[in-house]
Structures are given as C-alpha cells and as structure tokens.
Design an enzyme around this catalytic site. Sequence first.
Site, PDB file in Angstrom:
ATOM      1  N   PHE A 152      43.271  44.355  55.555  1.00  0.00           N
ATOM      2  CA  PHE A 152      44.613  44.045  56.041  1.00  0.00           C
ATOM      3  C   PHE A 152      45.373  45.302  56.448  1.00  0.00           C
ATOM      4  O   PHE A 152      46.015  45.335  57.496  1.00  0.00           O
ATOM      5  CB  PHE A 152      45.399  43.292  54.961  1.00  0.00           C
ATOM      6  CG  PHE A 152      44.978  41.863  54.796  1.00  0.00           C
ATOM      7  CD1 PHE A 152      45.378  40.905  55.710  1.00  0.00           C
ATOM      8  CD2 PHE A 152      44.181  41.484  53.734  1.00  0.00           C
ATOM      9  CE1 PHE A 152      44.998  39.589  55.561  1.00  0.00           C
ATOM     10  CE2 PHE A 152      43.792  40.167  53.578  1.00  0.00           C
ATOM     11  CZ  PHE A 152      44.199  39.213  54.490  1.00  0.00           C
ATOM     12  N   GLU A 203      41.505  31.491  39.568  1.00  0.00           N
ATOM     13  CA  GLU A 203      41.126  30.706  40.742  1.00  0.00           C
ATOM     14  C   GLU A 203      39.654  30.333  40.704  1.00  0.00           C
ATOM     15  O   GLU A 203      39.280  29.203  41.049  1.00  0.00           O
ATOM     16  CB  GLU A 203      41.471  31.489  42.008  1.00  0.00           C
ATOM     17  CG  GLU A 203      42.975  31.573  42.227  1.00  0.00           C
ATOM     18  CD  GLU A 203      43.374  32.522  43.342  1.00  0.00           C
ATOM     19  OE1 GLU A 203      44.538  32.455  43.779  1.00  0.00           O
ATOM     20  OE2 GLU A 203      42.531  33.340  43.776  1.00  0.00           O
ATOM     21  N   ASP A 244      45.218  49.144  49.056  1.00  0.00           N
ATOM     22  CA  ASP A 244      44.865  49.251  47.642  1.00  0.00           C
ATOM     23  C   ASP A 244      44.551  50.668  47.197  1.00  0.00           C
ATOM     24  O   ASP A 244      44.471  50.932  45.995  1.00  0.00           O
ATOM     25  CB  ASP A 244      43.656  48.356  47.345  1.00  0.00           C
ATOM     26  CG  ASP A 244      43.960  46.899  47.600  1.00  0.00           C
ATOM     27  OD1 ASP A 244      45.040  46.449  47.209  1.00  0.00           O
ATOM     28  OD2 ASP A 244      43.128  46.223  48.217  1.00  0.00           O
ATOM     29  N   ALA A 274      47.933  41.290  49.756  1.00  0.00           N
ATOM     30  CA  ALA A 274      47.791  41.301  51.202  1.00  0.00           C
ATOM     31  C   ALA A 274      49.094  41.644  51.919  1.00  0.00           C
ATOM     32  O   ALA A 274      49.101  42.479  52.832  1.00  0.00           O
ATOM     33  CB  ALA A 274      47.250  39.954  51.686  1.00  0.00           C
TER      34      ALA A 274
END
Length: 449
Positions: free
Chosen positions: A8, A163, A292, A308
Amino acid sequence: MVILGGGFAGLYAARHLYKAPVRVTLVDRQNHHLFQPLLYQVATATLSPSEIAAPLRALLGRHQVGVVLAEVTGVDTAGKRVLLSDGELKYDYLVVATGATHSYFGNDKWAAFAPGLKSIEDAVQIRRRILVAFELAEREPDPEIRRSLLNFVIIGAGPTGVELAGSLAEISRHSLPGDFRNIDPKQARIILIEGVDRVLPAYPDDLSSKALRTLEKLGVEVRTGARVTNINEEGVFIGTEFIPARTVLWAAGVAASPVARSLGVELDRAGRVLVTPELTVPGHEDVFVVGDLASINDADGKPVPGLAPAAMQEGKHAAHNIRRRLQGKPMEPFSYWDRGSYAVIGRGHAVGIAFRRFKQSGFTAWMAWLLIHITFLIGFRSRLAVLLDWAYSYLTFGKSARIITGPAPRLDRLRRAPALPEGGEKASLPESHYAAKASGAEPVTPARH
C-alpha cells in the site's frame, strides 16, 4: 527515483508521483500488489488468490512507473545505491516500503510447523494444510490421530488470529459438512491461544469482550494467559500441557524487513526505522521510509499503527515531500488521520473503532468494514465485481475456493513425527512480547484494515 515495495505505501507513493519531473522505478520481489486485509479469507478457502491480488504493471502502467522484479538485499546510502540479489540500482530519491516479515521471537524452528500469513504463498500453503487435514482425517483409522488432524491451533489473538479463528470455525461448520462420509467437520476443534488475558489486546476492553463472546458462539476455544513453550510436528505445548494438532498457524507477531538494518540508523525494538516527522531517514533527506517499516508517532504521541490507511497516507505524503524538494520548497511534517480499524469475527460480525472514538460491533461494524474495504480496493477489476464476488462467497461460504494444489496427501507421513522435539527441550515466547501486547503495542501487522 526508486521505490522499494509494492504494498500500500509503495503503490501510493508511486501513484502520487505521476507527472512529477522524475523517472520512477518500483522494485518488488513479487509482480503483484496484494490486498492483505483479505489474505485470511484466501487462507481459509473463502476467496481465491486472484480476487485479492493485481499485477503491478497493470496498476502502474498508466502512471508511467517502471517495475523491476527483484530481491532487495540492502541500501548503500553513501553511494546512493539499492543492492539487489542480482545487481544494483542508482537513485536520487529513495522510498523504502518493504514492510514486515514473520517473527518467532527467537524460535525460528517453529516456522516449519506453524506458518504465518503475509503473502499469497503463505495463504495457499495454509489453505492446503487446512483442507488436507480434513482429507486425511476422512481416511485415518486411528481415532487419536484423527482427533489431532481435526484440531486447529492459532497462536496469537490479534486481528489476524481472531479473523483466522472465526473464518476457520465457519468453514468447518457451514462449508464442509456434507462433503465427507467418515468424519463430521463440525467436530473440528478450533483453539485460539493468546499470551495476555484477553483477545484483541490493542482494542478497548468492551470490544475485546464482545469479540470473545462471538468467537465462543462460533465454537472457538479461546485460551488467554497461555504461553506457548514449544511447537513440533504433532502439536503445541502450553507450559507442560500438550495439545495434539497437525495444523498450527502463527499470528503472534512480525518483525520489520531486514532492509531497515542496512540503512545504518537507529531502529525501534521491532526493527522499524525511527523516521523524522517528514518521514525521512535521519541524516538522509533523500531517503524516505514509509508503511510498516516506519516508526513515527501521531499528534497525540501515540505510535502510528501498521494499518493499510496509515501506509497509504505515508506513501502519499512521501511523494508530496519529494515534489516539494524538487520545487525547492521545504518539506512538511506528516500528520496521520486515523479513520479507524476493524477486526472481523465471522460473517456479519465485527468489532471496530471509527475515527478514534466511535465504537462499533456486530453487523454494523461488519458493514462498515465491508464499505471501507470496497473503498480501499486498488485496481482489482471493478469495485462492483469484487462486491458481487464477496456476496456470492458470503452466501455459498466460499465453496468454489476449496481447491487443494500440490501432491496428494499421504497417511504414512502422519506416523513419522516424534512425540517430543529432540532432547525434549522447550522454548517459549519472551516475556517482553506479552508485556508489549498488554500495553497495547500490537506487533506490526502490515496493511491491516
């Protein structure tokens, strides 16, 4: 100028240098941009890899950005060179956005038994492990081995672990029943292990509690305050307790890309570069570090998270400052706009915080998560097409994505694993890891929601 990394941050930096008086080259070891927030859905056979990845050349072609497929090994800031595994590139300006990699906190041998989730290859490998476990259990006559095949352990209850656990519980209870004759996939045991006393430790206590209740309703067994002391081919040790499990997944933490060490500047404890307010490397105004790999605080003095939206904003701001330098203007400090973050816990359930203050949970949070992801999609066919794909996957529980690739699984391999690692030695995650998570310093997770 050169941009390292097609995530990103790198992609946004490249796009916002369009028509600037520079020749832009983007270097990545993969030829595609990956929409990492949905990687767990590929790993759990809900989506196919092609639905969350797009070729870099297709995304950047109209922006007149060159793409080089290569492995970056380091940066020579004195010589203004990017070192590649098979050559080098000269630069006038450099944007480093190489992200993060897996960290096993000094227990690297665990990687063979507990893969992490950072790439398409990781996701496909995990998907294979999960689906093969059910296939082998269908044929396994030994009840103990069959139980170990139907035990799935996920280490780390941050957003990725939660998740994975929720999605894995759903496919075992909704997608797979009816596909097998000798086993009931609903009997699969999904175990989520966390070192601190609650799931989603970076979220407020009330959202963490709601996430726990939702996980338990899905049938996930949550073990908090549990320290993993060893992992082998047969399962996981929590202290002296052994949990037999042939599928173990790692979601406990990551470390910054090793490219950061080659810059020769101060790093934080996660290996990220302590950048200036303008996102440059101290002492090198021609080198920017974003995403990051960058360690920087927001206006409130809190670390900018590895999400993101943050990566996108940093990439765009680095491009903005490069344009200003080319115009002879002073650079401007980066200001992070926190739009919020979400963790999905199964279909129609999520928890999240919008704009730092508005807490959401349940279906409302899940819809917000869905809309945000549609907004952030970058060049993946059309947003409408992807939305239709998700709707289909939602209704069918991803039945079309359950494809196993690679050689056929073999039962005889199940009986080769030793009961304990050689010598019976045990290792454990360092106390500092749990202290960091307890304080809310979630290990870097690239390209999160």
